[in-house]
Motif scaffolding. Structure first.
Motif, PDB file in Angstrom:
ATOM      1  N   ASN A 160       0.850  -1.189   0.000  1.00  0.00           N
ATOM      2  CA  ASN A 160       0.000   0.000   0.000  1.00  0.00           C
ATOM      3  C   ASN A 160       0.883   1.236   0.000  1.00  0.00           C
ATOM      4  O   ASN A 160       1.498   1.572   1.023  1.00  0.00           O
ATOM      5  CB  ASN A 160      -0.916  -0.024   1.233  1.00  0.00           C
ATOM      6  N   GLN A 202      -1.356 -11.808   8.506  1.00  0.00           N
ATOM      7  CA  GLN A 202      -2.209 -10.884   9.270  1.00  0.00           C
ATOM      8  C   GLN A 202      -1.624 -10.531  10.634  1.00  0.00           C
ATOM      9  O   GLN A 202      -2.053  -9.557  11.254  1.00  0.00           O
ATOM     10  CB  GLN A 202      -3.609 -11.488   9.445  1.00  0.00           C
ATOM     11  N   GLU A 213      -1.529  -5.695   1.790  1.00  0.00           N
ATOM     12  CA  GLU A 213      -2.784  -6.426   1.718  1.00  0.00           C
ATOM     13  C   GLU A 213      -2.544  -7.693   0.913  1.00  0.00           C
ATOM     14  O   GLU A 213      -1.688  -7.718   0.026  1.00  0.00           O
ATOM     15  CB  GLU A 213      -3.869  -5.583   1.013  1.00  0.00           C
ATOM     16  N   ARG A 274     -10.840  -2.242   6.576  1.00  0.00           N
ATOM     17  CA  ARG A 274      -9.695  -2.303   5.660  1.00  0.00           C
ATOM     18  C   ARG A 274      -9.290  -0.904   5.187  1.00  0.00           C
ATOM     19  O   ARG A 274      -8.100  -0.587   5.094  1.00  0.00           O
ATOM     20  CB  ARG A 274     -10.024  -3.197   4.461  1.00  0.00           C
ATOM     21  N   ALA A 278      -5.734   1.001   5.984  1.00  0.00           N
ATOM     22  CA  ALA A 278      -4.905   1.397   4.846  1.00  0.00           C
ATOM     23  C   ALA A 278      -4.686   2.905   4.771  1.00  0.00           C
ATOM     24  O   ALA A 278      -3.912   3.368   3.923  1.00  0.00           O
ATOM     25  CB  ALA A 278      -5.534   0.902   3.551  1.00  0.00           C
TER      26      ALA A 278
END
Length: 434
Positions: A160, A202, A213, A274, A278
């Motif tokens: 990301n 995770q 991700e 999410r 992010a």
């Protein structure tokens, strides 16, 4: 558990899946609950055996000339794991928790039978009723393409760029064996062996802090090929859990308007957490509420509408081999109807000069080029962007990537054999005027 005991468990599980007609994931979960003594390594190894049998179900039965659970497991060890008859016999010694010894017929089959002469759908391990579609798409390469679709997929991650740079994350995940993906400038790949457990990504700080991700490289590329830009108005029309929404947000660098919606609001449930993790702040989630259109205020104003269309998922068989044997022709007909409807809806949202990025995780021509042809015929204001122009979004790798994909006038197709990704089709349709 010994390797032989794991093999016995896999045979029992395949018999359960066959006899009770239940999904493999459910059978594996129930087995784990009932056998608490089995460690995580045992469960991973047994799951690997079961998934490999499902991946190579037809060819394994052909090798053994028998479709029983035991025969398919034994045949898989030869076809997928490349084990010799003697190595297989050593596991089947008839001891406590071990499979019964090989019969003379089984030993002869493992020693003498090959896939030479097997029908293409058997050698390639796909349902026979799809052979016509595979001929249309792959021609004489259909066995090689389908065989690649029957192998275990690696674990791919997308960095990301709102949170981190790939070089930094690559270094911090070196202990997992991460390497750069071949095509995506944002991707990392962790190769997985036959018995390997999925690493606990995770639990990694990079994941917890939103720097990475889980996303197949093909999905990353499909989003990159949409060429979303900062400052644009972008709609993710079939956002689901938000994988491509997150990728679009990073491409837009937090600038512009991003709208994510889905016809099934339950699919959107994970997206909020999410997006927060992010660091995405410019995304508007539009969940449907009753019969009202959540995009009623959007009138031909979007620069880009991403249609990650509902499809048969044939391109993801590496990850979900159970699905290919459960798929029926009726499912394809339903998906074709859904795709036509979502494309028609997207057409009303795009401004003159704007574009639709139509994406499927399918390799079937009817869901890909067939849908694009039908859409353009009914919407002459849209034209297909040549695949070479679409691939230009990958900059320095564009030419090589285009050569690796299967291209048609309607778009480009990534496959496990040619690009090392899941199967993804991408077509960019531009609306006339500006």
């Amino acid at each position: 558990m010994t390797p032989a005991a794991r093999l016995s468990a896999a045979i029992d599980l395949i018999a359960t899946i066959d006899g009770q007609r239940i999904p493999a994931a459910k059978a594996l979960k129930e087995w784990g609950t009932a056998h608490r003594y089995a460690g995580s390594g045992d469960r991973a190894a047994i799951a690997g055996l079961v998934w490999d049998v499902l991946r190579r179900r037809a060819s394994s039965a052909f090798i053994m000339d028998d479709d029983s659970a035991r025969s398919r497991v034994l045949g898989m060890l030869k076809v997928e794991r490349a084990m010799t008859p003697d190595a297989i016999a050593a596991l089947c010694d008839g001891g406590r928790f071990s499979p019964q010894p090989l019969s003379d017929v089984e030993h002869a089959a493992l020693s003498g039978r090959t896939l030479d002469g097997a029908p293409p759908h058997v050698a390639g391990d796909y349902p026979e009723w799809l052979d016509g579609a595979f001929i249309e798409m792959f021609g004489d390469d259909r066995v090689a393409e389908a065989t690649a679709m029957a192998s275990r997929a690696p674990l791919d991650l997308r960095v990301n760029t709102l949170r981190a740079k790939r070089e930094k994350v690559l270094a911090s995940l070196a202990h997992l064996g991460a390497s750069e993906t071949p095509w995506s400038p944002l991707g990392l790949r962790i190769e997985l062996g036959a018995d390997a457990r999925n690493p606990g990504v995770q639990a990694e700080q990079d994941f917890i802090k939103g720097a990475v991700e889980v996303q197949d490289e093909g999905s990353q590329l499909a989003t990159l090929l949409s060429a979303a830009k900062p400052g644009e108005q972008v709609i993710d029309l079939c956002a689901g859990a938000g994988g491509k929404t997150l990728a679009l947000a990073a491409m837009m660098q937090g600038k512009g308007r991003l709208i994510a919606t889905d016809s099934d609001k339950r699919q959107l449930a994970p997206i909020h957490e999410r997006l927060s993790r992010a660091g995405v702040h410019n995304c508007d989630i539009r969940a449907p509420k009753g019969p009202a259109d959540p995009l009623a205020d959007i009138h031909a104003s979007a620069d880009l509408v991403l249609v990650d269309a509902p499809c048969t998922g044939t391109g993801t068989w590496r990850r979900n081999p159970d699905a290919k044997w459960r798929m029926r022709p009726g499912a394809l007909e339903i998906r074709l109807k859904d795709q036509a409807e979502v494309l028609a809806r997207a057409a009303t949202l795009v401004k003159p000069g704007g574009r639709i990025a139509y994406v499927t995780c399918s390799v079937l021509p009817a869901e890909n080029g067939g849908q694009v042809k039908a859409f353009v015929a009914g919407h002459p204001e849209f034209a297909v962007t040549p695949p070479a122009e679409v691939a230009a979004a990958l900059w320095d790798k564009a030419e090589d990537f285009l050569a690796a994909t299967r291209t048609t006038p309607e778009g480009l197709l990534m496959t496990p054999l040619r690009t090392g990704t899941d199967g993804f089709f991408v077509s960019v349709l531009r609306k006339s005027g500006a």
